[in-house]
Design an enzyme around this catalytic site. Structure first.
Site, PDB file in Angstrom:
ATOM      1  NE  ARG A  52      -3.175   0.266   3.322  1.00 39.80           N
ATOM      2  CZ  ARG A  52      -2.544   0.760   4.256  1.00 39.80           C
ATOM      3  NH1 ARG A  52      -2.066   1.849   4.621  1.00 39.80           N
ATOM      4  NH2 ARG A  52      -2.584   0.127   5.591  1.00 39.80           N
ATOM      5  CE1 TYR A 104     -13.701  12.160 -18.241  1.00 30.77           C
ATOM      6  CE2 TYR A 104     -13.363  12.182 -15.776  1.00 30.77           C
ATOM      7  CZ  TYR A 104     -13.496  11.548 -16.752  1.00 30.77           C
ATOM      8  OH  TYR A 104     -14.055  10.265 -16.617  1.00 30.77           O
ATOM      9  CG  ASP A 176      -6.704  16.145 -16.927  1.00 29.68           C
ATOM     10  OD1 ASP A 176      -6.106  15.321 -17.485  1.00 29.68           O
ATOM     11  OD2 ASP A 176      -8.189  15.569 -16.393  1.00 29.68           O
ATOM     12  CE  LYS A 201     -10.274   7.918 -19.748  1.00 25.52           C
ATOM     13  NZ  LYS A 201     -10.214   9.258 -19.547  1.00 25.52           N
TER      14      LYS A 201
HETATM   15  C1  LIG Z   1     -10.966   9.791 -18.346  1.00 25.20           C
HETATM   16  C2  LIG Z   1     -10.365  11.073 -17.990  1.00 25.20           C
HETATM   17  C3  LIG Z   1     -10.051  11.415 -16.421  1.00 25.20           C
HETATM   18  C4  LIG Z   1     -10.345  10.296 -15.573  1.00 25.20           C
HETATM   19  O1  LIG Z   1      -9.589   9.125 -15.634  1.00 25.20           O
HETATM   20  P1  LIG Z   1     -10.120   7.687 -15.085  1.00 25.20           P
HETATM   21  O2  LIG Z   1      -8.766   6.756 -15.216  1.00 25.20           O
HETATM   22  O3  LIG Z   1     -11.388   7.299 -15.699  1.00 25.20           O
HETATM   23  O4  LIG Z   1     -10.492   7.980 -13.656  1.00 25.20           O
HETATM   24  C5  LIG Z   1      -9.591  12.362 -16.288  1.00 25.20           C
HETATM   25  N1  LIG Z   1      -9.431  13.536 -16.870  1.00 25.20           N
HETATM   26  C6  LIG Z   1      -9.570  13.649 -18.334  1.00 25.20           C
HETATM   27  C7  LIG Z   1      -9.449  14.422 -19.465  1.00 25.20           C
HETATM   28  C8  LIG Z   1     -10.196  12.261 -18.941  1.00 25.20           C
HETATM   29  O5  LIG Z   1     -10.349  12.030 -20.271  1.00 25.20           O
END
Ligand SMILES: *Cc1c(COP(=O)(O)O)cnc(C)c1O
Length: 377
Positions: A52, A104, A176, A201
């Site tokens: 952890r 997002y 982000d 992604k």
């Molecule tokens: C998908 C996404 C997230 C969140 O990611 P998860 O792994 O689904 O929690 C955050 N920011 C953007 C721009 C995204 O496309």
């Protein structure tokens, strides 16, 4: 090793990681152990105690992410949301956070939930508008939160100038960077303080990894983020870390094809009578094109289109595609299409006529024929 590392281009560094090899094996092992031997008085023997806190696979992934993002540290979590939530959780009670409007939807909902409990004060502003930016900064935010390109409008925000504006106002800037991935953009090098990546992604890249990371550059903050993750328990699993790490090895190569396919699709649809707007930062007509050219090495694999026929036309097109699949998420090898307003539900901020395309690695001809057939149905 430091010398060899410093001369490696990012594409090479993503593949060759110092100390990642064990017993000559070309792929690192997966350490499923939850616990590691220590001395009788809890003396660390291997650098790890309990998974952890850390694990060899987590540490290896984090070293790759730190290098590619040009940061000082990285911590990986079970999802992109968990990584962003960890950053918000680090703020003082009642801290003001300014989010760029195009955001997002998961982070929009999280911000609203945290605000409703008094945990943070969430403000939403158009950070591309100088007046709205100075009004927001006058609220003394602790943090400015932006994406670039944004989801799903593909807006571009100037990371260098927003970093400067944030710092002059005593705020930090988080980017982000999910849509660009570290292959196309390094926000920390442009002045940002933190990067959030949904590894789910492009970095995972095959729609089979759920993970996220927070990367930063202030060395003195690493310990408290590590402690926060250990105590809240959001660490990525060893198997997932191994998968994400493998994804990083082909990231640059995949991004080249994602970008090339997306650019051709954007150009082809831009002239189509049934398409009102193509949102793609690679188009010279895109409002953020010049800034994108300055801060990105290519324009990404995401394209959003708005149809002249609005919601009805968008849902019809989404129902007619055969190679593009109606599914959420992005960044995988396969092309996906999505009516974002339907995903976002009753509080949707995305235009009703908008379809978001995650352009995959298939042959361009197959993709464009599929899209044109669906449009012309
Ligand atoms: C998908 C996404 C997230 C969140 O990611 P998860 O792994 O689904 O929690 C955050 N920011 C953007 C721009 C995204 O496309």
């Amino acid at each position: 090793m430091a010398d060899k590392n410093s001369i490696m281009r990012p594409e090479t560094a993503a593949i060759h990681v110092p100390d990642a090899r064990h017993d000559g094996a070309m792929a690192p092992p997966i350490h499923l152990a939850t616990t590691f031997e220590h001395g009788p008085a809890y003396e660390p023997l291997s650098g790890h105690q309990y998974s952890r806190e850390s694990n060899p696979n987590t540490v290896e992934l984090e070293a790759r992410l730190t290098a590619l993002e040009q940061g000082d540290w990285a911590f990986a979590y079970g999802s992109g949301m968990a990584a962003g939530a960890a950053l918000l959780d680090s703020l003082a009670l009642g801290a003001v956070v300014v989010f760029h409007n195009s955001l997002y939807h998961g982070f929009r909902f999280l911000a609203q939930d945290l605000e409703s409990k008094g945990r943070i004060k969430a403000l939403f502003a158009d950070l591309n508008d100088p007046q709205a930016l100075s009004a927001a900064l006058a609220q003394k935010p602790a943090l400015l939160w932006m994406e670039s390109p944004t989801n799903p409008l593909l807006e571009i925000l100037d990371i260098a100038s927003l970093s400067e504006a944030a710092h002059n106002a005593g705020a930090r800037l988080v980017v982000d960077g999910t849509f660009a991935s570290p292959a196309l953009q390094q926000p920390l090098a442009l002045g940002a303080d933190y990067v959030v990546q949904a590894l789910t992604k492009y970095i995972g890249g095959h729609s089979d990894v759920m993970a996220g990371a927070l990367i930063g550059k202030a060395p003195d903050e690493a310990e408290s983020f590590h402690r926060g993750r250990t105590l809240s328990g959001g660490i990525i699993s060893p198997f997932t870390a191994w998968m994400a790490s493998r994804g990083l090895q082909t990231l640059h190569c995949r991004m080249e094809k994602h970008c090339a396919n997306a650019a051709k699709i954007a150009a082809a649809l831009n002239d189509h009578a049934k398409v009102d707007i193509v949102h793609y930062p690679g188009l010279a007509s895109h409002k953020g094109h010049d800034i994108a050219k300055k801060q990105m090495s290519d324009f990404g694999g995401m394209v959003s289109i708005e149809l002249t026929g609005g919601r009805e036309a968008a849902l019809k097109m989404a129902s007619k595609v055969k190679i593009f699949t109606n599914a959420t998420s992005l960044g995988g090898v396969e092309s996906l299409i999505e009516h974002r307003a339907s995903v976002e539900g009753v509080d949707a901020t995305s235009p009703q006529g908008l379809l978001r395309l995650s352009v995959g690695l298939e042959h361009f001809d197959d993709l464009i024929i599929d899209l044109l057939n669906a449009l012309n149905c």
